[in-house]
Enzyme design. Structure first.
Site, PDB file in Angstrom:
ATOM      1  N   THR A  60     103.674 -24.922  31.802  1.00  0.00           N
ATOM      2  CA  THR A  60     103.602 -24.506  30.401  1.00  0.00           C
ATOM      3  C   THR A  60     104.130 -23.078  30.258  1.00  0.00           C
ATOM      4  OG1 THR A  60     101.333 -23.616  30.497  1.00  0.00           O
ATOM      5  CG2 THR A  60     101.590 -25.988  30.085  1.00  0.00           C
ATOM      6  N   GLY A  61     104.688 -22.820  29.098  1.00  0.00           N
ATOM      7  CA  GLY A  61     105.262 -21.500  28.847  1.00  0.00           C
ATOM      8  C   GLY A  61     106.372 -21.156  29.823  1.00  0.00           C
ATOM      9  N   SER A  62     107.228 -22.140  30.103  1.00  0.00           N
ATOM     10  CA  SER A  62     108.262 -21.926  31.123  1.00  0.00           C
ATOM     11  C   SER A  62     109.645 -21.698  30.542  1.00  0.00           C
ATOM     12  CB  SER A  62     108.293 -23.101  32.106  1.00  0.00           C
ATOM     13  OG  SER A  62     108.328 -24.344  31.453  1.00  0.00           O
ATOM     14  N   SER A  69     110.582 -18.823  29.618  1.00  0.00           N
ATOM     15  CA  SER A  69     110.922 -17.444  29.971  1.00  0.00           C
ATOM     16  C   SER A  69     109.900 -16.931  30.983  1.00  0.00           C
ATOM     17  CB  SER A  69     110.921 -16.535  28.729  1.00  0.00           C
ATOM     18  OG  SER A  69     109.615 -16.457  28.172  1.00  0.00           O
ATOM     19  N   GLY A  70     110.166 -15.742  31.526  1.00  0.00           N
ATOM     20  CA  GLY A  70     109.192 -15.017  32.321  1.00  0.00           C
ATOM     21  C   GLY A  70     108.717 -15.710  33.573  1.00  0.00           C
ATOM     22  N   GLY A 111     106.767 -18.292  33.929  1.00  0.00           N
ATOM     23  CA  GLY A 111     106.861 -19.746  33.871  1.00  0.00           C
ATOM     24  C   GLY A 111     108.250 -20.236  34.204  1.00  0.00           C
ATOM     25  N   TYR A 114      92.280 -10.042  25.288  1.00  0.00           N
ATOM     26  CA  TYR A 114      93.130 -10.619  26.336  1.00  0.00           C
ATOM     27  C   TYR A 114      92.443 -10.531  27.696  1.00  0.00           C
ATOM     28  CZ  TYR A 114      97.085 -11.103  29.551  1.00  0.00           C
ATOM     29  OH  TYR A 114      97.915 -11.498  30.572  1.00  0.00           O
TER      30      TYR A 114
END
Length: 266
Positions: free
Chosen positions: A13-15, A17-18, A20, A155
């Site tokens: 998940t969230g792949s 960018s960054g 992921g 956070y």
């Protein structure tokens, strides 16, 4: 080393960018069929195309995991070409706010995105892993779970929750052949990190340019034995190990990848 991931399917998940993106590309290079996830179709497609251009196997799924219905659709779409064997819960976000600035609504929104979103996928994908007798769940946490900053407390708290739920899940999966672990990065030089450090650097006397700010930021914020920020590929390597056959005896663990962070600077 062959991590023996050929034939496995991984949803990261969230792949788009960054961290992921780095994890998705390394898992694909190790032979896994990767489902690239993001909220922006163009960015998600671009990562999948990079994987395929390098000889890997990748499909895409787009959707906001903060919504129950959309998360269910993401889970369904991720399994269209076969069951998911590896779930990397990486998606999350933060806003750099002070205690006075964080509203109750911000707390709830951050918890929903950073904690409940991962739970939604765990509940939809892990039962089938248990039935097959093999699976990997990797939760991306962070050092702020145990050494929180005085800022963005919403956070910090969600990172602690992510660490906690991963260990609870490991206990739940006892004897099933499915493991649950945490990769806990230090300060990794992704775009958001660089933007934050560049923003606060001049006011803290670290300099004006990135070349001036970076070494001072490391010394002030994350003094560590390697004397630098980490790189996304270094986090991806820890994820890949925990996904491999060689990590079957590792569960409920937190793997720190932080350069040997010496102390909290906050």
């Amino acid at each position: 080393m062959d991590l023996k991931l050929t034939g496995k399917r991984a949803l990261v998940t969230g792949s788009s960018s960054g961290l992921g993106e780095a994890a998705a590309k390394l898992l694909a290079a190790e032979g896994a069929a990767v489902v690239v996830h993001g909220r922006d179709k163009a960015r998600t497609d671009a990562v999948a195309q990079d994987i395929r251009a390098a000889g890997g196997v990748a499909t895409t799924v787009v959707g906001d995991l903060a919504d129950d219905r959309t998360a269910a659709e993401v889970a369904r779409a991720a399994t269209e070409d076969g069951p998911v064997d590896i779930l990397v819960n990486n998606a999350g976000f933060y806003r750099h706010l002070s205690w006075a600035e964080v509203t109750p609504e911000e707390w709830l929104d951050t918890y929903n995105v950073n904690v409940v979103s991962g739970v939604r996928l765990i509940q939809r994908l892990v039962p089938a892993m248990r039935e097959r007798g093999w699976g990997r769940v990797i939760t991306i946490g962070g050092g702020l779970a145990s050494q929180p900053m005085n800022t963005h407390p919403q956070y910090n708290a969600t990172l602690a929750a992510r660490h906690n739920l991963a260990v609870s899940l490991a206990r739940e999966l006892k004897g099933s052949g499915v493991t649950s672990n945490v990769v806990s990065p230090g300060a990794i030089l992704v775009e958001a990190t660089k933007e934050l450090v560049t923003e606060i650097g001049p006011a803290r006397g670290w300099g004006r340019t990135w070349e001036e700010i970076q070494p001072n930021a490391v010394n002030a914020l994350i003094p560590n034995d390697q004397e630098r920020f980490g790189e996304p590929n270094e986090i991806a390597a820890a994820i890949a190990y925990l996904c491999s056959e060689y990590a079957q005896y590792v569960s409920g663990a937190t793997i720190r990848v932080d350069g040997g962070l010496i102390r909290s600077a906050f």
